[in-house]
Write an enzyme that holds these catalytic residues in place. Structure first.
Site, PDB file in Angstrom:
ATOM      1  N   SER A 125      -7.729 -46.898  34.742  1.00 19.41           N
ATOM      2  CA  SER A 125      -6.754 -46.003  35.378  1.00 19.41           C
ATOM      3  C   SER A 125      -6.823 -44.553  34.919  1.00 19.41           C
ATOM      4  O   SER A 125      -6.082 -43.712  35.435  1.00 19.41           O
ATOM      5  CB  SER A 125      -5.337 -46.535  35.161  1.00 19.41           C
ATOM      6  OG  SER A 125      -5.095 -47.650  35.984  1.00 19.41           O
ATOM      7  N   LYS A 128      -7.128 -41.917  37.567  1.00 23.75           N
ATOM      8  CA  LYS A 128      -6.009 -41.280  38.252  1.00 23.75           C
ATOM      9  C   LYS A 128      -5.824 -39.823  37.868  1.00 23.75           C
ATOM     10  O   LYS A 128      -5.100 -39.084  38.543  1.00 23.75           O
ATOM     11  CB  LYS A 128      -4.732 -42.098  38.003  1.00 23.75           C
ATOM     12  CG  LYS A 128      -4.791 -43.450  38.713  1.00 23.75           C
ATOM     13  CD  LYS A 128      -3.775 -44.437  38.189  1.00 23.75           C
ATOM     14  CE  LYS A 128      -3.953 -45.782  38.919  1.00 23.75           C
ATOM     15  NZ  LYS A 128      -3.262 -46.893  38.265  1.00 23.75           N
ATOM     16  N   SER A 182       1.437 -45.718  36.385  1.00 22.99           N
ATOM     17  CA  SER A 182       0.041 -46.051  36.710  1.00 22.99           C
ATOM     18  C   SER A 182      -0.055 -46.918  37.957  1.00 22.99           C
ATOM     19  O   SER A 182      -0.801 -47.898  38.003  1.00 22.99           O
ATOM     20  CB  SER A 182      -0.644 -46.759  35.534  1.00 22.99           C
ATOM     21  OG  SER A 182      -2.039 -46.692  35.645  1.00 22.99           O
TER      22      SER A 182
END
Length: 344
Positions: A125, A128, A182
């Site tokens: 993640s 991102k 997230s």
């Protein structure tokens, strides 16, 4: 010349710092001219053709004074970036608990710790960060976004911020859900809003990454779920976080421990959710070294990527620092190692 050749095998491919500096301009130029699809403004594009004239003029100019003036006018792509070799400070800090890590001092461009910073790894993640950067650059934070069925329908083990089909949120709210909780659902909703669908957004991610000089990265989705063609390295992640930090709103979001989102569902009924940062330094479950101010960053965890963290902080000398750990073998070891790196 391409670091992207034969990159379908995730293991064992590295890019040296020297190689990287040599191809930054070519990578950006290739992307602008050859990626195809929707046209976007890549403001970090490096004009290799324009500056090469200055290089040649300087090399052959017999008037040394004039030659120096010509060189001083050249705007180098990496002038404000940290550029350095691998394996720095590894003898002073044994970091067997993680595959790669780096410490980048933004005030003077130095790298004080470097372990495998050019090795391709799964980002989870931390992807991102790039998704957010593109949203800030190409989106309008006040835009209202309707969550699609595709965005809401995430896998059962996927990290989400609880969005449902038909929910209506601002792009700014989605960014809080993306960076704090997230949310993969928020990532897909942002991607669809910016580019129409997640696949087109992934193409834009690759264009923007190349324009930033992230030549050893490739992305297939906006959230970081495992894919053999989805990878980055510590150095590239530094470039992306460094670019995202140019937006004050990004810094505001990543330093937020908790955020209350109020929006409407498909029926116009108000929905309220509280999203909490997954960064243990911010949520109070891990302690940074004394004198270090944690601004924030982005975590990432999958079985393939291990435990990851890209962090922005102010060190004890009041200097801005980006520190990154990829593929730590546990959450506890991730934060223990990061705490050590924050003193470097």
């Amino acid at each position: 010349m391409k670091c992207t050749d034969k990159m379908r095998n995730i293991s064992g491919v590295k890019c040296s710092a020297l190689f990287r500096v040599a191809i930054l301009s070519a990578a950006a130029a290739f992307c602008i001219g050859g990626c195809g699809g929707k046209s976007y403004d890549l403001e970090h594009e490096y004009d290799v053709y324009g500056t090469s004239i200055h290089y040649e003029a300087s090399a052959y100019n017999t008037d040394q004074e004039e030659s120096a003036a010509d060189v001083s006018e050249i705007s180098f792509f990496a002038k404000q970036l940290c550029v350095g070799k691998d394996k720095i400070g590894t003898k002073k800090l044994k970091a067997d608990s993680a595959e790669a890590a780096g410490v980048f001092h933004l005030s003077d461009g130095s790298i004080t710790y470097s372990k495998n910073i050019y090795e391709k790894l799964y980002p989870a993640s931390t992807t991102k960060i790039l998704t957010a950067y593109i949203a800030f650059k190409h989106g309008n934070l006040t835009d209202m976004v309707t969550v699609s069925e595709h965005a809401a329908n995430q896998a059962g083990d996927s990290s989400v911020c609880g969005l449902n089909t038909g929910d209506k949120l601002s792009l700014m709210q989605l960014l809080y859900g993306l960076l704090l909780e997230s949310g993969n659902d928020a990532a897909d909703a942002i991607a669809e809003h910016i580019s129409g669908d997640s696949e087109s957004f992934a193409e834009l991610m690759n264009e923007e990454a190349l324009a930033l000089g992230a030549t050893c990265s490739h992305f297939t989705n906006p959230h970081g779920l495992p894919d053999e063609d989805h990878y980055t390295c510590v150095y590239d992640l530094y470039l992306m976080l460094n670019a995202a930090l140019e937006y004050d709103e990004f810094q505001t979001i990543i330093k937020t421990a908790k955020y209350t989102a109020s929006y409407t569902d498909a029926n116009g009924v108000e929905v309220t959710q509280e999203w909490e940062s997954t960064d243990r330094f911010l949520n109070g479950t891990a302690q940074p070294p004394e004198g270090v101010q944690i601004i924030g960053g982005k975590t990432g965890t999958t079985s393939a990527a291990g435990n990851c963290l890209a962090l922005y902080s102010i060190n004890a000398a009041q200097q801005p620092v980006i520190s990154i750990v990829l593929k730590a073998d546990s959450s506890d070891n991730l934060y223990s190692l990061m705490a050590e790196l924050l003193t470097k």
